[in-house]
Design a protein around this motif. Sequence first.
Motif, PDB file in Angstrom:
ATOM      1  N   LEU A  49     116.363 -75.095  48.483  1.00 32.38           N
ATOM      2  CA  LEU A  49     114.755 -75.090  48.648  1.00 32.38           C
ATOM      3  C   LEU A  49     114.149 -74.271  47.874  1.00 32.38           C
ATOM      4  O   LEU A  49     112.961 -74.552  47.794  1.00 32.38           O
ATOM      5  N   MET A  52     113.010 -76.060  45.160  1.00 38.93           N
ATOM      6  CA  MET A  52     111.822 -76.824  45.405  1.00 38.93           C
ATOM      7  C   MET A  52     110.486 -76.115  45.521  1.00 38.93           C
ATOM      8  O   MET A  52     109.469 -76.709  46.085  1.00 38.93           O
ATOM      9  N   ALA A  54     110.350 -74.589  48.496  1.00 36.95           N
ATOM     10  CA  ALA A  54     109.997 -75.046  50.101  1.00 36.95           C
ATOM     11  C   ALA A  54     111.005 -74.113  51.082  1.00 36.95           C
ATOM     12  O   ALA A  54     111.284 -74.487  52.120  1.00 36.95           O
ATOM     13  N   ARG A  82     101.094 -79.081  44.951  1.00 35.11           N
ATOM     14  CA  ARG A  82     101.520 -80.388  45.839  1.00 35.11           C
ATOM     15  C   ARG A  82     101.946 -81.476  44.846  1.00 35.11           C
ATOM     16  O   ARG A  82     103.025 -82.096  44.858  1.00 35.11           O
ATOM     17  N   ALA A  83     100.907 -81.882  44.327  1.00 42.75           N
ATOM     18  CA  ALA A  83     100.959 -82.999  43.316  1.00 42.75           C
ATOM     19  C   ALA A  83     101.794 -82.831  42.188  1.00 42.75           C
ATOM     20  O   ALA A  83     102.871 -83.867  41.965  1.00 42.75           O
ATOM     21  N   ARG A  85     104.762 -81.153  42.176  1.00 46.13           N
ATOM     22  CA  ARG A  85     106.061 -81.109  42.790  1.00 46.13           C
ATOM     23  C   ARG A  85     106.343 -82.752  43.129  1.00 46.13           C
ATOM     24  O   ARG A  85     107.402 -82.957  42.817  1.00 46.13           O
ATOM     25  N   GLY A  86     105.338 -83.340  43.790  1.00 44.84           N
ATOM     26  CA  GLY A  86     105.858 -84.665  43.776  1.00 44.84           C
ATOM     27  C   GLY A  86     105.990 -85.622  42.721  1.00 44.84           C
ATOM     28  O   GLY A  86     106.997 -86.259  42.696  1.00 44.84           O
ATOM     29  N   THR A  93     117.544 -84.653  51.957  1.00 46.04           N
ATOM     30  CA  THR A  93     118.159 -83.765  52.713  1.00 46.04           C
ATOM     31  C   THR A  93     119.366 -84.522  53.331  1.00 46.04           C
ATOM     32  O   THR A  93     119.441 -85.647  53.650  1.00 46.04           O
ATOM     33  N   SER A  98     116.750 -87.361  60.931  1.00 41.48           N
ATOM     34  CA  SER A  98     115.511 -86.768  61.057  1.00 41.48           C
ATOM     35  C   SER A  98     114.585 -86.322  59.974  1.00 41.48           C
ATOM     36  O   SER A  98     113.645 -85.974  60.069  1.00 41.48           O
ATOM     37  N   ALA A  99     115.096 -86.950  59.041  1.00 41.61           N
ATOM     38  CA  ALA A  99     114.304 -86.921  57.642  1.00 41.61           C
ATOM     39  C   ALA A  99     113.037 -87.759  57.426  1.00 41.61           C
ATOM     40  O   ALA A  99     112.224 -87.385  56.630  1.00 41.61           O
TER      41      ALA A  99
END
Lengths: 668, 317
Positions: A49, A52, A54, A82-83, A85-86, A93, A98-99
């Motif tokens: 994380l 990331m 995050a 944001r962009a 990182r994309g 995960t 649940s992802a």
Amino acid sequence: MLAVSGLSVTYDTRGERRRVLEQVTFQVGQGDAVGIVGESGCGKSTLGLAIMRALPKNGHVDAGSVVVGGTELYSLPTNLLRAWRGRALGMVTQDPTSALTPSLTIGQQVAEVYRYVNGQSKREAMSSAGDVLAAVGLAPPRSYLGRYPHELSGGQRQRVAIGMAVAAKPSLLVLDEPTTGLDATVEAEVIDLVNSLRGEFVNGLIFITHNLGLVSRSCNRLEVVYAGRVVEEGPTGELLGGPAHPYTAALLACLPRPGARAQAVRLPYVPGSPPVPGEVLAGCKFAPRCPLRGEECTANEPLLVTFGTGRNVRCVHPGRAGTALAPPSSRQKGGRGDVLLELRGITKRFRSVLACDAVDLIVRSGETVGLVGESGSGKTTVARIVAGLTTADSGSLYWRGELLAPDIAKRPRAVVRALQLVLQHPDTTLNPRHRARSILARTRRRLAGPRRVEELAASVRLEPHHLDSLPGELSGGLKQRVAIARAFAGQPELVVCDEPVSSLDVSVQAAILNLLADLQSSDQTAFLFISHDLAVVRFLSHRVVVMYLGQVVEVGETDDIFAGPRHPYTDALISAMPSMEPGQARAVLGERAVTAVPEQGCVFQARCPHKLGTVCEQDPPPMRAGDNGHTVRCHLSLEQLAEAQRLYQPVSGRGCTVPSTSMSTRSL
Amino acid sequence: MKQYLAQRVGLVPVTLFVVSLLTFVLAQLVPGDVGRTILGPYATNAQVHALDRRLGYDLPVLQRYWHWATGFVSGNWGVSPVLQVPIRPLVMDRLGNSLLLAATAFVIVVPISVTLGVVAGLREGSRTDRAISLVGLSLLGLPEFVGATVLIVIFGVMLAWFPVTAQAPPGSGLLTRLHYLVLPAIPLVFVLFGYISHIARSGTIETSNAPYLRTATLKGIPRRAVLTRHLLPNALLPTVTVIGFQVGYLIAGLTVIEELFNYPGLGQLLISSATNHDLPTLADITMLVAIIFLVANILADASYALLNPRIRARRAQ
């Protein structure tokens, strides 16, 4: 490409600052796949994380940097992050269930990446989404775009998650336990998929897992993490071949090896558990659990030192790890006795699903019978029927030759006491408001057990002070010990274990497996051991029963089954076992598309690589009898099966091929 | 989905039958005598009995039930023995008034409480969150009549911004009527705000922590898209259901407010028919209220299912 340097992370928990990562430094180069391994609670996921950017709200990076493709992640302003990182980073995960967002279709979710990150129009984005779905093996994509996550199987969902993560072609893909909870055959496919995406979609890979078998196949470098620190790093092959840190050695040693049998040996394992974040320990953090521990270990924390080419280890005794662990100790072989439990023609239908189809099964006293199969094979239904929690539609159960009531409420108390159940998640079976002592005391009273609670606890290696803890205060392994102790309160003769070690770390798993085997040799207890992990089943079981879509397709002594000839399905399961030899490819079955039992013929016909033709589609296969009570339900004879296995060798690269059709034309 | 709804709707007659039995039996238990209530304390017993016989109150209970039930179903609700007017037009007129008040309250409360609930949920633990939650909980604990009385005193009497009655003079336009309805609607907003905003808040918090929200964030899509596409549709599912359940209360449960503001709604009529021994009117209103609650609940379930593809699929099977 990725450079993590001196990364330290703390969590704020109830006002306390707890360090979870300490000065972590490593690099991922172009085309590298780096595995991050360690037990749970060692900071692996936090590292993922943090890479990331995050981290949860209470997580802070205290020091260090994460540089991806020349950009320092933590110095980017949030609006640019944001962009960027994309495009730069993708993450998959653990839990594919649940992802994915339940209210959006697969197409909408994948297309979002193209719309928002790559700036495509709505229509372009949807067509790109179709392309990437095809690339992750969901074909034809058109049939998946409009579906919702709940309409897909676990493996398919994980493919979608992977497709979404690589859609913007990030330079680095981080996978956090991507195959936990998936069947072994599906796991093998997902790993193959990830490997195939390297180069075309992503340049570098970080693979976070506790499963050394998986990293050995996909990673060229490993980072072993303990207590938030890298304790050993280096090329996968060398590191697994000759671990330099006692922790790495211990992780490897507690995996059941092909030749090891619970009846003969005890698995070596590291006692204890990783330190709790924030715990102050002088010197080496592994010292309290280390067999090589000496005074020099607790004086100062060892530095990461070079050990051979491209390898580093954080140990004052680098390279002595191999001598650290005692060789597996041997155990007295217990004999197997009379037939304890017998199932005859057990059939159970849940609406349209045939969960058990005329299942016959025998368990003798003092024997471990391993029950294997993918999810949906009916193993758990068998367990519940034996335990008296589910009633079969037809067929009967016999206990020591006498008819046994299907409902637990109607069984004699003596039988209830003698037949106990241990489930996968002790969290859901232990009352969270009762202390371990009262949980055990209540059961002992109800079952009129002969042993005192303290003895019971000692028999599962629980310390006396654990008895005064609530389940929530105990680790997963300790909780499972309480659950096992409870099952043993009335001195049972048979314990049904449904995936008892599946949610545990390898070291804890080894301890529990030893414990079960010890209890068996001391009390002559029989086990019906249900697991999808064939390595565990091979280690523990005398005999193995293989189920597929509710049917028993093969029964035999463990050695006979692993030696073959065996059922094509068993063969596929065995080939999908994670292997410690690097680079070895595995044979892979097509993922099961249908859950419905075929109306006629063999249950396995849709996925069988050796399908003969119409005979498999129309006639129920005969039971082929081999030595030692080995039976295989197949149209192929045992000789043909043996030949099929020899020809059906895994080939390098993806998947496998069935080399010739000569066999099918020759046979029958 | 269709099958599920059909099942729910199919159960309605059964539920209504049970409700009608209960209603009727309970109405018989109301102490006092119908004839006596109508004729007053000075009538002779013979007169009272004669009236009871004329109204049919001397017949066996089952027969009276049958007469009333068939009348209700066929729309022939009869004449109120107390008010001496046909029951159906009277009740329908009151229902229209109640609907107007309910709609006013609804239009005010839903946007405010959902928005503030989501804002609180997104900033869990912040001052904003604590302020919103505190206000919501305080209002939740405030009984309708207390809130209403305070409002009447402050805004109706002291400031005189709003009329103290809810009923606009006959012949007023819609705007005037709404002006009269604002004050009575606010105590309803108080009651519902705490509830709806709390559900919206907890749904938002739960969804914010869902792994799929992290997936969406890590994909690199804008925060606005994460919120509108991934968070809200899932976070507000329980809120939709709760709002649906409240619709029944808003239309048919406003006895206190209607009394306080002297508003000729369904609730007020319900109370007066109960105190006046107007049994047919009482039973008819109770049935109507039951129908409103049933329909509101079915609509709430249906909207939940429509918004949730998992339910949609499961129930289609």
